[in-house]
Write an enzyme that holds these catalytic residues in place. Structure first.
Site, mmCIF file in Angstrom:
data_model
loop_
_atom_site.group_PDB
_atom_site.id
_atom_site.type_symbol
_atom_site.label_atom_id
_atom_site.label_comp_id
_atom_site.label_asym_id
_atom_site.label_seq_id
_atom_site.Cartn_x
_atom_site.Cartn_y
_atom_site.Cartn_z
ATOM 1 N N LYS A 16 0.847 -1.205 0.000
ATOM 2 C CA LYS A 16 0.000 0.000 0.000
ATOM 3 C C LYS A 16 0.868 1.236 0.000
ATOM 4 O O LYS A 16 1.806 1.346 0.796
ATOM 5 C CB LYS A 16 -0.877 0.005 1.269
ATOM 6 C CG LYS A 16 -1.873 1.135 1.299
ATOM 7 C CD LYS A 16 -3.127 0.810 0.522
ATOM 8 C CE LYS A 16 -4.016 2.022 0.295
ATOM 9 N NZ LYS A 16 -3.568 2.846 -0.861
ATOM 10 N N LYS A 36 4.568 2.521 8.547
ATOM 11 C CA LYS A 36 3.415 3.393 8.810
ATOM 12 C C LYS A 36 2.144 2.561 8.990
ATOM 13 O O LYS A 36 1.400 2.746 9.949
ATOM 14 C CB LYS A 36 3.266 4.344 7.606
ATOM 15 C CG LYS A 36 2.312 5.478 7.801
ATOM 16 C CD LYS A 36 2.193 6.311 6.518
ATOM 17 C CE LYS A 36 3.503 6.953 6.098
ATOM 18 N NZ LYS A 36 3.317 7.922 4.983
ATOM 19 N N LYS A 41 5.306 1.895 -2.870
ATOM 20 C CA LYS A 41 5.321 3.287 -3.336
ATOM 21 C C LYS A 41 5.689 3.304 -4.808
ATOM 22 O O LYS A 41 6.428 2.443 -5.280
ATOM 23 C CB LYS A 41 6.370 4.093 -2.562
ATOM 24 C CG LYS A 41 6.159 5.595 -2.638
ATOM 25 C CD LYS A 41 4.953 5.991 -1.800
ATOM 26 C CE LYS A 41 4.977 7.428 -1.390
ATOM 27 N NZ LYS A 41 4.286 7.613 -0.110
ATOM 28 N N THR A 82 -4.593 13.310 5.939
ATOM 29 C CA THR A 82 -3.177 13.458 6.307
ATOM 30 C C THR A 82 -3.005 14.639 7.262
ATOM 31 O O THR A 82 -2.339 14.528 8.301
ATOM 32 C CB THR A 82 -2.308 13.642 5.053
ATOM 33 O OG1 THR A 82 -2.604 12.567 4.150
ATOM 34 C CG2 THR A 82 -0.835 13.632 5.374
ATOM 35 N N ASN A 99 -1.766 19.900 0.156
ATOM 36 C CA ASN A 99 -2.917 19.256 0.789
ATOM 37 C C ASN A 99 -2.697 18.957 2.274
ATOM 38 O O ASN A 99 -3.564 19.239 3.106
ATOM 39 C CB ASN A 99 -3.247 17.980 0.004
ATOM 40 C CG ASN A 99 -4.447 17.271 0.549
ATOM 41 O OD1 ASN A 99 -5.459 17.895 0.842
ATOM 42 N ND2 ASN A 99 -4.336 15.976 0.734
ATOM 43 N N SER A 123 -7.320 5.676 3.535
ATOM 44 C CA SER A 123 -7.247 4.830 2.337
ATOM 45 C C SER A 123 -7.703 3.411 2.682
ATOM 46 O O SER A 123 -8.405 2.758 1.906
ATOM 47 C CB SER A 123 -5.809 4.760 1.807
ATOM 48 O OG SER A 123 -5.534 5.845 0.953
HETATM 49 N N1 GLU Z 1 0.894 8.953 -0.037
HETATM 50 C C1 GLU Z 1 0.351 8.856 1.277
HETATM 51 C C2 GLU Z 1 1.439 8.463 2.266
HETATM 52 O O1 GLU Z 1 2.596 8.707 2.051
HETATM 53 C C3 GLU Z 1 -0.885 7.968 1.345
HETATM 54 C C4 GLU Z 1 -0.685 6.540 0.935
HETATM 55 C C5 GLU Z 1 -1.974 5.751 0.819
HETATM 56 O O2 GLU Z 1 -3.035 6.289 1.045
HETATM 57 O O3 GLU Z 1 -1.856 4.568 0.477
HETATM 58 O O4 GLU Z 1 1.162 7.988 3.335
#
Ligand code: GLU
Length: 418
Positions: free
Chosen positions: A70, A94, A106, A190, A221, A350
């Site tokens: 994810k 995370k 990622k 976030t 954002n 998410s």
């Molecule tokens: N890009 C965001 C992060 O760095 C969200 C990732 C997601 O929602 O999967 O946490």
């Protein structure tokens, strides 16, 4: 600002710091330091003038022990293999610290999207979606937005995937627009976790958030929503910046009006309520109670850390401190809420979006925000418990101890293939 620290090396040193407190074998720690696999690809699309252009792109699947990979997809000229590897590792820890059943991944494309038309970006996004199609899916790998991507790109990826797979599978990607299967509260998530984590830290440190002064570096954002929400909680936002510069008003200003100004002009600079124009670095070193770095990696290096005077830092960005800066701040007793917890609201909502997509049953914004708060507060409590149990000074290390243990446990419980 330093761009010298290699984010992948930063990740590995964060893992090493935490490993010292864990009873996990070196062989397993080694596994926790590297991505399982990484796709590196070249996408060639047609520009509006008919010429072709090639773009380098990546998708890193770091760890799937706790669930599908994810993590977001970023569009930025600084995207590199090492950056994507690091970001996918940070996602792994995370999702673990906030205890959602997902792994870490990622992606990124090396591009400055400002230089391209919407039609070109759509062609590029669909080309990337075609390329990663075999490796994504709601049970395999679930991308999301990151720097310079949002609902528009997620909707295109969902449509490309569903069309090619001849199915409906909204949970293949998160961060979609509401009408395309998105979740209430995702856009704000976030920034929301950044301030929830700050609230918990202030409470833990016996500090008052009411009237506390706040500086926000980065007004995208994550940054601007954090500014808005912390203002609503009674704190005073005195400074903000974006890539064009910073604004300052000792008495505070209206974060929403500053955002309106940015929407109209492209920057917070020039906003009427600002008393003084300051630099990005000034924003990071202001004498405030709370600093929110909400831009890119390596915003604060060891030199700049010497000048940081904030009491608490809540990392809305991923990797805003170099490991050396982290050490300096630890010595100065600055309480740093690590990115893997502070900005985990995005991936947590998410996860809720993915759950809703799978159940075809959608939640109210109130429910999303309540459940988000539970995950962030529980994550913070786990961090504090780890700090105290192991007598750790650095909150980031304490968070990694919890997160790495969870990943290692899932790996051990899966057993091994003879
Ligand atoms: N890009 C965001 C992060 O760095 C969200 C990732 C997601 O929602 O999967 O946490």
């Amino acid at each position: 600002m330093s761009d010298e620290a290699n984010p992948f090396e930063s990740l590995q040193s964060q893992i090493d710091d935490a490993a010292a407190y864990l009873d996990i074998g070196d062989d397993v720690i080694e596994r926790l330091k590297y991505p399982e696999r990484i796709l590196e690809t070249n996408l060639t699309i047609e520009r509006d003038d008919g010429d072709l252009e090639r773009f380098k792109a990546f998708r890193s699947q770091f760890n799937g022990d706790r669930g599908p990979y994810k993590g977001g997809i970023r569009y930025h000229p600084q995207v590199s293999r090492d950056e994507v590897r690091a970001l996918s590792g940070w996602m792994t820890y995370k999702t673990a610290i906030v205890d959602i059943p997902l792994g870490g991944g990622k992606g990124g494309i090396v591009i400055d999207p400002n230089d391209y038309s919407e039609a070109e970006l759509e062609r590029l996004t669909r080309a990337f979606a075609r390329e990663i199609r075999p490796m994504i899916g709601e049970d395999q790998d679930v991308p999301a937005p990151d720097v310079n991507t949002g609902q528009r790109e997620m909707n295109w990826i969902k449509d490309t995937y569903e069309t090619l797979e001849n199915t409906t599978e909204p949970g293949v990607i998160t961060g979609k627009a509401l009408d395309s299967g998105g979740s209430e509260g995702r856009v704000e998530a976030t920034g929301r976790s950044t301030v929830l984590a700050a609230r918990e830290a202030f409470d833990y440190l016996d500090k008052d958030l009411e009237g506390a002064t706040v500086a926000v570096q980065g007004y995208g954002n994550a940054g601007w929503i954090a500014a808005k929400l912390i203002d609503e909680m009674g704190a005073t936002v005195v400074a903000a910046s974006d890539s064009s510069g910073g604004i300052y008003n000792a008495d505070g200003f209206d974060p929403v009006a500053a955002k309106d100004h940015k929407n109209e002009t492209g920057s917070v600079v020039g906003y009427a309520e600002s008393e003084e124009e300051i630099t990005n670095e000034d924003v990071l070193t202001l004498d405030v109670d709370l600093l929110i770095p909400a831009a890119l990696e390596n915003a604060i290096d060891a030199d700049l850390a010497e000048d940081v005077t904030a009491d608490v830092i809540s990392e809305a960005a991923n990797g805003p401190l170099t490991p050396e800066a982290d050490e300096v701040l630890e010595e100065k007793d600055v309480f740093v809420i690590p990115d893997i917890l502070a900005n985990a609201g995005g991936v947590t909502v998410s996860y809720f979006e993915w759950v809703q997509n799978r159940q075809r049953f959608y939640w109210s914004e109130e429910r999303v925000n309540e459940e988000l708060e539970t995950h962030i507060v529980d994550g913070f409590d786990a961090l504090v418990e780890s700090l105290e149990e192991h007598d750790i000074e650095n909150p980031r290390t304490a968070a990694y101890v919890v997160a790495m243990q969870r990943v290692a446990d899932a790996f051990a419980e899966a057993g091994s293939w003879p």
